[in-house]
Design a protein around this motif. Structure first.
Motif, PDB file in Angstrom:
ATOM      1  N   ARG A 184      -1.395 -13.941  -4.966  1.00  0.00           N
ATOM      2  CA  ARG A 184      -2.857 -13.988  -4.976  1.00  0.00           C
ATOM      3  C   ARG A 184      -3.444 -12.670  -5.464  1.00  0.00           C
ATOM      4  NH1 ARG A 184      -5.157 -15.987   0.607  1.00  0.00           N
ATOM      5  NH2 ARG A 184      -7.088 -15.757  -0.593  1.00  0.00           N
ATOM      6  N   ALA A 185      -2.819 -11.555  -5.100  1.00  0.00           N
ATOM      7  CA  ALA A 185      -3.309 -10.255  -5.568  1.00  0.00           C
ATOM      8  C   ALA A 185      -3.162 -10.135  -7.079  1.00  0.00           C
ATOM      9  CB  ALA A 185      -2.556  -9.131  -4.863  1.00  0.00           C
ATOM     10  N   ARG A 211      -3.238  -2.810  -1.058  1.00  0.00           N
ATOM     11  CA  ARG A 211      -3.730  -3.435   0.170  1.00  0.00           C
ATOM     12  C   ARG A 211      -3.851  -4.956  -0.008  1.00  0.00           C
ATOM     13  NH1 ARG A 211      -6.109   0.005   3.940  1.00  0.00           N
ATOM     14  NH2 ARG A 211      -6.052   2.209   3.336  1.00  0.00           N
ATOM     15  N   ALA A 212      -4.297  -5.375  -1.203  1.00  0.00           N
ATOM     16  CA  ALA A 212      -4.429  -6.814  -1.449  1.00  0.00           C
ATOM     17  C   ALA A 212      -3.070  -7.501  -1.428  1.00  0.00           C
ATOM     18  CB  ALA A 212      -5.119  -7.045  -2.793  1.00  0.00           C
ATOM     19  N   PRO A 260       1.027  -5.185  -6.697  1.00  0.00           N
ATOM     20  CA  PRO A 260       1.514  -6.539  -6.408  1.00  0.00           C
ATOM     21  C   PRO A 260       2.620  -6.979  -7.355  1.00  0.00           C
ATOM     22  CG  PRO A 260      -0.712  -6.622  -7.321  1.00  0.00           C
ATOM     23  CD  PRO A 260      -0.418  -5.192  -6.999  1.00  0.00           C
ATOM     24  N   TRP A 317      -4.832  -1.922 -10.458  1.00  0.00           N
ATOM     25  CA  TRP A 317      -4.698  -2.858  -9.333  1.00  0.00           C
ATOM     26  C   TRP A 317      -3.416  -3.676  -9.492  1.00  0.00           C
ATOM     27  CZ3 TRP A 317      -8.434  -5.231  -5.662  1.00  0.00           C
ATOM     28  CH2 TRP A 317      -8.011  -6.455  -5.163  1.00  0.00           C
ATOM     29  N   LEU A 325      -6.377  -0.312  -3.763  1.00  0.00           N
ATOM     30  CA  LEU A 325      -6.897  -1.632  -3.381  1.00  0.00           C
ATOM     31  C   LEU A 325      -5.905  -2.736  -3.737  1.00  0.00           C
ATOM     32  CD1 LEU A 325     -10.655  -1.272  -4.417  1.00  0.00           C
ATOM     33  CD2 LEU A 325      -9.673  -1.163  -2.113  1.00  0.00           C
ATOM     34  N   GLY A 326      -5.225  -2.595  -4.879  1.00  0.00           N
ATOM     35  CA  GLY A 326      -4.225  -3.588  -5.257  1.00  0.00           C
ATOM     36  C   GLY A 326      -3.065  -3.630  -4.280  1.00  0.00           C
ATOM     37  N   ARG A 344      -2.199  -7.939   2.214  1.00  0.00           N
ATOM     38  CA  ARG A 344      -3.082  -8.827   2.975  1.00  0.00           C
ATOM     39  C   ARG A 344      -3.070 -10.249   2.446  1.00  0.00           C
ATOM     40  NH1 ARG A 344      -8.858  -6.457   4.377  1.00  0.00           N
ATOM     41  NH2 ARG A 344      -7.401  -5.033   5.417  1.00  0.00           N
ATOM     42  N   TRP A 345      -3.093 -10.404   1.113  1.00  0.00           N
ATOM     43  CA  TRP A 345      -3.198 -11.740   0.516  1.00  0.00           C
ATOM     44  C   TRP A 345      -1.854 -12.299   0.057  1.00  0.00           C
ATOM     45  CZ3 TRP A 345      -7.494 -10.132  -3.485  1.00  0.00           C
ATOM     46  CH2 TRP A 345      -8.646  -9.739  -2.780  1.00  0.00           C
ATOM     47  N   ARG A 379       0.814  -1.211   0.000  1.00  0.00           N
ATOM     48  CA  ARG A 379       0.000   0.000   0.000  1.00  0.00           C
ATOM     49  C   ARG A 379       0.847   1.260   0.000  1.00  0.00           C
ATOM     50  NH1 ARG A 379      -3.404  -1.380   5.191  1.00  0.00           N
ATOM     51  NH2 ARG A 379      -2.911  -3.441   4.391  1.00  0.00           N
ATOM     52  N   ALA A 383      -5.879 -12.212  -8.711  1.00  0.00           N
ATOM     53  CA  ALA A 383      -7.169 -11.523  -8.662  1.00  0.00           C
ATOM     54  C   ALA A 383      -7.233 -10.400  -9.691  1.00  0.00           C
ATOM     55  CB  ALA A 383      -7.401 -10.973  -7.255  1.00  0.00           C
TER      56      ALA A 383
END
Length: 395
Positions: A278-279, A269-270, A325, A321, A266-267, A273-274, A137, A282
């Motif tokens: 995985r981000a 944060r993903a 990642p 996004w 959001l990307g 978190r993930w 992030r 997605a």
């Protein structure tokens, strides 16, 4: 202290300063498109020649970013950003007073050299100074300066150039650079994280030549290529699909820029978190799905532009996004050479922008604009395969 305050610590001032700095460089690069007619008329060159000012900036950035990152690897970050932003301010102020096209081109090259030194360093600083679990992030926020320039900076720069003359647009670039310089000097700590005062980092560049890093960079090229295949030719696609003209396209780009900013955050944060893998999955999955939706829309044409806004905004969001990642994954693959890998990442992005224009043009000429979404989806899936292979080869 409340639980929410503990869970969501306040973002540091230096991070906002770096975000404003990337906003400054992107605004300075892109706003020339809006002042081309006046600039070409005053300098006595064609609009096509004036447009090469953008090409010169982008090409210089792509070639200089990796070199600058290696040359300045041991420089203190605060000193590097101070020197480069000072050069950027001088180049833009001088550009506001020149009446010579060759001189202006030279000044744009100087501004691009400054950007090539600062932008990868800004990403690296954000990654190195981010708390555990917030690296994605932090880098996404710095990247948000790029999308923010499309929503706010470029329209303002174009308006200033239209009302006050193209020289004022370069004056605005110099002013933004001066504000960035003051903000960085005031907020960025002088000590490098994890090093004693005055110590310089030792950098090994060997990881940059490893197969995982090379494949990761190719994955970034492919992911940007897929996004740009449609973005570059969005005007003919929406014209053929919904009869959209220039006025409607202007609003589409503004809303897409806002959606892209949200998607980038959001990307990031993903990724935290993930995990980056995985981000990425997605993001690419979402991109492929929305390209499928636009392909279905093509079969149902003609459609009202308002009916296309939801998939277009989702497309913009998932396109932005993906980079956070992807950068996080590249940092992990490069290990101690992470900052230099981010410089190569910046060059890979510009290569992808160029490749997207070329590949999209070929598809447009051979098969028509309706095939662009499906072709872009296939390239994006190839990017995912490259990232997956890079991860498998990582020692």
């Amino acid at each position: 202290m409340s639980v929410s305050a503990e869970v969501r610590p306040r973002l540091p001032a230096w991070l906002w300063a770096l975000t404003f700095t990337t906003f400054t460089f992107a605004t300075d690069d892109y706003m020339i498109a809006g002042i081309l007619p006046a600039l070409s008329g005053d300098l006595g060159v064609t609009e096509a020649a004036a447009g090469q000012l953008v090409t010169g900036f982008s090409l210089t950035f792509a070639l200089a970013a990796p070199v600058a990152s290696v040359v300045t690897a041991s420089w203190p970050r605060r000193r590097l950003l101070t020197a480069a932003l000072s050069l950027f301010v001088v180049a833009n102020v001088a550009a506001a007073f020149t009446t010579s096209y060759p001189v202006l081109m030279g000044l744009r090259v100087l501004a691009a050299l400054a950007a090539a030194s600062v932008v990868p360093a800004a990403y690296a600083i954000a990654a190195q100074r981010a708390p555990d679990g917030r690296q994605g992030r932090y880098m996404a926020l710095v990247m948000g300066g790029l999308t923010g320039s499309l929503v706010l900076g470029v329209p303002i720069g174009t308006w200033v150039g239209g009302v006050l003359g193209w020289q004022a647009a370069f004056g605005l670039g110099g002013l933004l650079g001066a504000v960035s310089l003051v903000a960085v000097r005031a907020t960025l700590p002088g000590r490098e994280p994890g090093l004693p005062e005055g110590a310089r980092p030792r950098v090994s560049l060997r990881p940059l030549a490893s197969a995982p890093v090379v494949l990761g960079l190719l994955g970034i090229v492919a992911s940007v290529t897929g996004s740009m295949m449609l973005l570059t030719y969005l005007a003919p696609f929406l014209r053929d699909l919904a009869g959209a003209g220039p006025a409607e396209l202007g609003w589409v780009f503004v809303m897409a820029g806002a959606a892209g900013f949200v998607g980038g955050q959001l990307g990031g944060r993903a990724a935290d978190r993930w995990g980056a893998d995985r981000a990425l999955l997605a993001g690419v999955g979402g991109f492929t799905a929305v390209m499928g939706a636009l392909t279905v829309c093509w079969w149902l044409r003609p459609l009202a532009l308002v009916a296309l806004l939801p998939p277009l905004l989702v497309w913009a969001a998932v396109s932005w996004w993906i980079p956070p990642p992807a950068q996080t994954r590249l940092l992990a693959l490069a290990g101690p050479a992470g900052p230099q890998a981010l410089a190569l990442n910046s060059s890979a992005v510009y290569v992808g922008v160029s490749a997207g224009g070329v590949a999209g043009g070929i598809v447009l000429e051979m098969y028509g604009s309706g095939v662009l979404p499906a072709a872009a989806a296939m390239v994006e899936l190839a990017a995912l395969a490259l990232f997956w292979t890079a991860g498998r080869l990582r020692p």
